[in-house]
Design an enzyme around this catalytic site. Structure first.
Site, PDB file in Angstrom:
ATOM      1  N   CYS A 178      -4.042 -36.978  26.255  1.00 45.65           N
ATOM      2  CA  CYS A 178      -3.953 -38.417  26.014  1.00 45.65           C
ATOM      3  C   CYS A 178      -3.846 -39.194  27.312  1.00 45.65           C
ATOM      4  O   CYS A 178      -2.966 -38.918  28.120  1.00 45.65           O
ATOM      5  CB  CYS A 178      -2.744 -38.727  25.151  1.00 45.65           C
ATOM      6  SG  CYS A 178      -2.802 -37.888  23.565  1.00 45.65           S
ATOM      7  N   GLU A 207       4.161 -31.444  31.303  1.00 43.32           N
ATOM      8  CA  GLU A 207       4.089 -32.576  32.226  1.00 43.32           C
ATOM      9  C   GLU A 207       4.339 -32.067  33.633  1.00 43.32           C
ATOM     10  O   GLU A 207       5.207 -31.235  33.855  1.00 43.32           O
ATOM     11  CB  GLU A 207       5.119 -33.625  31.788  1.00 43.32           C
ATOM     12  CG  GLU A 207       5.323 -34.768  32.734  1.00 43.32           C
ATOM     13  CD  GLU A 207       4.055 -35.569  33.024  1.00 43.32           C
ATOM     14  OE1 GLU A 207       3.334 -35.949  32.082  1.00 43.32           O
ATOM     15  OE2 GLU A 207       3.774 -35.800  34.210  1.00 43.32           O
ATOM     16  N   ASP A 265      -5.113 -38.971  33.810  1.00 43.02           N
ATOM     17  CA  ASP A 265      -5.391 -39.641  35.084  1.00 43.02           C
ATOM     18  C   ASP A 265      -6.907 -39.741  35.253  1.00 43.02           C
ATOM     19  O   ASP A 265      -7.604 -38.735  35.217  1.00 43.02           O
ATOM     20  CB  ASP A 265      -4.779 -38.793  36.208  1.00 43.02           C
ATOM     21  CG  ASP A 265      -4.699 -39.543  37.517  1.00 43.02           C
ATOM     22  OD1 ASP A 265      -5.450 -40.521  37.683  1.00 43.02           O
ATOM     23  OD2 ASP A 265      -3.884 -39.151  38.364  1.00 43.02           O
TER      24      ASP A 265
END
Lengths: 515, 290
Positions: B186, B131, B189
């Site tokens: 998943c 992330e 953006d």
């Protein structure tokens, strides 16, 4: 001020040297032959009041990206560059820099390349993102064959081994393949905009379908977003169509591969085809040929410390491996000459040059650069280095590697030893900071070196030569300045601005206080 | 003025909360509201990221402490005088080894819903979430820590970890060629503007990197609620010779697909809004002969 020569390229026995936006040719005895002048400059001069920078001189080019320019800037800044820069001081943030007058707005020649037979010379010019191909008659005269404006600014290019295809690595991280000589049968201007002429087994970005809204009421929920969607639907359809028509270059070009960070260097390496492949057909093919097949690879380096090895066309989508180990930007790559093609030497913002077995992605060794730079600039004067050139050539029966470090007035000679280590041999002081180096002449044990340098100004105001020939003699290095072409440096540019253009490598380094 | 004060209070609260969460022995699940961050990050900018120069130099031991191999004294290679000092630079300090390699990666794991749901279903595989947003990464870290503490006896969630990383740039710094068997992308953006399409996590050029880290037979799982992005993903993977689309039947039979649909944070949100979810799976093919 008089522009220095900043690039040299030897083509057979002719020497080409770039000075600002012009390319000069010299004979092997370093007599000036001819000059190719960048064509758009005249237009710029007559159009002094234009507020928008003339970015696209070529009629076939897509419209240039609009840049924000200070009122009254444009070509006026050519004369005021120094003042403007010193007035504002160092821009504090990236944003501020954007609003400054871009220093490299002038289409300086950023790269000079030649085919192995010396019949074609290729140049990149900076701000207009253009790749120029010239026919070279072998006697120093250039005939411009094509002028192709790329979607993004090319940073480095190379040719495939057959010398038919240009591989251009750009600032956006993409590598495009273009034919050296665009086929005459193609009629690029008539090609429909929605169907780019690029095609190969390597995937290119699929042509976009007729535009339709990208979000739906199902995916957007807030009031503001719904409203935005509404507006998008109304306005974007027309806009997208316009963009599609204008942004695609109208010549044959194929996207081969891409990094997400800025590319800094590209080269081509070859290695014997894999024998481990179980493919029977491939095996037969090899047997029929009789000799072991050689495969070509594309090696690309980026600002984020990566060196990537991909297969060449038509399988450029396959990444064979990475050479990882750099801890700062990589700015220069070269494959070792003289039958040692499995070796790759890389340099950049690290204190060392790296020697790789690029086929296996293995680091073989490092050779210090900073320690030798300290020998020139003093222990205090140098804390980091930005390698700008790694130039290999035959040298006294072995392989010599000449290294240029940004803003350091010396040339560093290394030798690539038989055991694949890179050994520093000597530091050659140069009057002025070298910008580029090439070697002339194949006779004798060591070729003549040509160095383009940023002249240093002595206290009396006389400046050192910008193009120097170096000959290794028993007593040391004999330096011969090449005839001064002050006539060629007829336009004015601020010193600070000029340095910004010619010393651009260090700026690749990441700021450490930025999150 | 008042707004400033509220803002300051809120920031202070966040910091206090997070500091408290970091203390040892807390097994309470973290609350999202203290970890929110703007939903977009620019993948082109130089964030202050930490990443290894080479996958071999990656220290996985802090992420997967249960899998650390106890090596006697790091004395695999006896220090011999023959080795020149330069060699230490070539082979920098080896990090502690772990008994398994990460095999499953969730690119853009967000608040970690998928990771947490996947962990018990593949207990023998190491799963890593990646992330780019700092706060969100911290949330997932705290979440994993709490879950590990809560499930101390069953020894669950020992096989998940999370890292802050920009995968678009640094995927090959973490994973070797062919290391992964599953990659999840998943609800990425969508980057609607055409000018920003290069920032999309799926593109033909980036797909080459996914192909690099995936072993042949490995699968890329994609899901999005944006039809246009789904079509983009399909177009770009279809156009990439290293991938082949997995048929609907096989797709629906894959338990990971169900988890991806219902357990991701974004998946739940789309469910609440009664939105559509579009799934596409791609299998990594063998490279052709060369």
């Amino acid at each position: 001020m008089i522009l220095p020569f900043h690039l040299v390229k030897v083509c057979g026995d002719i020497v080409f040297a770039a000075q600002g936006c012009d390319i000069h040719s010299f004979s092997s005895s370093l007599r000036h032959i001819s000059t190719w002048k960048y064509p758009a400059l005249k237009a710029d001069e007559s159009n002094g009041a234009s507020k928008e920078t003339q970015d696209s001189p070529a009629p076939e080019e897509p419209p240039a990206k609009r840049r924000r320019v200070e009122p009254g800037a444009g070509s006026e800044t050519v004369t005021n560059g120094e003042e403007a820069a010193s007035e504002n001081g160092r821009p504090k943030s990236k944003k501020a820099a954007q609003y400054d007058v871009p220093a490299n707005e002038r289409p300086f020649v950023q790269g000079l390349y030649a085919t192995t037979d010396g019949r074609h010379l290729i140049a990149i010019t900076g701000s207009d993102k253009t790749i120029w191909v010239f026919e070279h008659d072998g006697a120093g005269n250039l005939k411009q064959l094509s002028q192709r404006a790329m979607p993004k600014r090319p940073c480095s290019l190379t040719l495939t081994r057959d010398n038919r295809t240009i591989l251009s690595a750009d600032k956006f991280g993409d590598v495009y393949a273009l034919p050296l000589l665009p086929s005459t049968t193609a009629t690029p201007s008539s090609a429909p905009a929605t169907q780019p002429p690029s095609r190969s087994s390597t995937p290119s970005t699929p042509a976009s379908a007729p535009f339709k809204p990208q979000a739906t009421e199902l995916t957007v929920h807030t009031k503001r977003n719904l409203k935005a969607l509404e507006n998008q639907k109304i306005s974007l359809d027309r806009k997208a169509r316009q963009e599609q028509a204008s942004q695609r270059p109208q010549f044959e070009h194929t996207l081969l591969l891409g990094h997400v960070s800025m590319l800094t260097a590209i080269c081509v390496g070859t290695a014997p085809a894999r024998t481990t492949s179980g493919d029977a057909a491939a095996g037969q093919e090899r047997e029929q040929e009789g000799s072991p097949k050689v495969r070509e690879y594309i090696i690309t380096a980026d600002r984020d410390e990566h060196i990537r090895v991909s297969r060449s066309m038509p399988q450029a989508h396959v990444i064979e491996g990475f050479c990882l180990g750099h801890e700062d930007f990589v700015s220069r790559l070269c494959v070792a000459p003289g039958g040692r093609e499995e070796l790759l030497i890389s340099g950049g913002g690290d204190d060392y040059l790296f020697v790789w077995d690029w086929v296996r992605g293995q680091l073989l060794g490092k050779a210090g650069v900073l320690e030798h730079v300290k020998g020139v600039a003093g222990e205090e004067g140098a804390t980091k280095v930005a390698v700008t050139r790694v130039f290999p050539c035959r040298w006294e029966g072995g392989v010599g590697v000449f290294v240029v470090v940004e803003r350091v007035p010396a040339l560093f000679r290394y030798e690539l030893l038989k055991d694949n280590t890179l050994q520093h041999r000597e530091t050659i002081p140069i009057p002025g900071n070298p910008l580029d180096v090439d070697a002339l002449g194949t006779s004798g044990i060591s070729p003549r070196l040509l160095v383009a340098a940023y002249p240093s100004t002595s206290s009396e105001g006389s400046s050192s030569p910008s193009l120097i020939a170096l000959d290794k003699e028993e007593a040391g290095w004999r330096q011969t300045p090449v005839e001064d072409l002050s006539a060629g440096g007829g336009y004015n540019i601020g010193e600070i601005e000029l340095q910004k253009i010619l010393y651009s490598t260090e700026s690749l380094r990441k700021l450490s206080d930025f999150d | 003025m008042g707004g400033d004060k509220i803002k300051k209070d809120r920031r202070q609260k966040r910091e206090d909360y997070r500091a408290a969460m970091r203390q040892e022995g807390i097994s309470e699940l973290p609350r999202k509201k203290f970890y929110r961050q703007r939903a977009h990050a620019n993948p082109f900018s130089d964030h202050q990221l930490i990443y290894p120069p080479h996958p071999d130099q990656m220290d996985w031991s802090s992420l997967y402490p249960d899998y650390v191999i106890d090596e006697p004294h790091h004395q695999e290679s006896p220090p011999s005088s023959e080795v020149p000092p330069d060699n230490s630079e070539l082979a920098p300090l080896k990090p502690k080894r772990i008994s398994k390699d990460v095999e499953v990666a969730d690119i853009g794991c967000g608040f970690g819903g998928l990771l947490v749901a996947l962990a018990p279903t593949m207990p023998d595989k190491l799963i890593l979430g990646l992330e780019i947003r700092v706060s969100v990464t911290q949330f997932v870290e705290d979440r994993i820590k709490a879950l590990r503490a809560q499930n101390q006896d069953a020894r669950l969630y020992r096989n998940v970890g999370v890292l802050r990383a920009n995968t678009m740039k640094f995927l090959p710094n973490f994973f070797r060629k062919g290391q992964l068997t599953k990659v999840f992308i998943c609800f990425p953006d969508p980057h609607f503007k055409a000018r920003k399409h290069k920032q999309r996590i799926v593109s033909t050029t980036l797909n080459s990197e996914y192909a690099y880290v995936l072993r042949p037979g490995g699968i890329v799982y994609t899901i999005t609620d944006v039809l246009d992005l789904h079509e983009w993903i399909v177009q770009h993977f279809d156009a990439h010779p290293s991938f082949e689309r997995i048929g609907e039947e096989e797709q629906e039979a894959d338990p990971c697909v169900g988890i991806m649909r219902t357990e991701t944070e974004e998946g739940k949100k789309v469910e609440r809004h009664k939105g559509q979810k579009y799934v596409a799976l791609y299998r990594r093919l063998e490279d052709p002969a060369w």
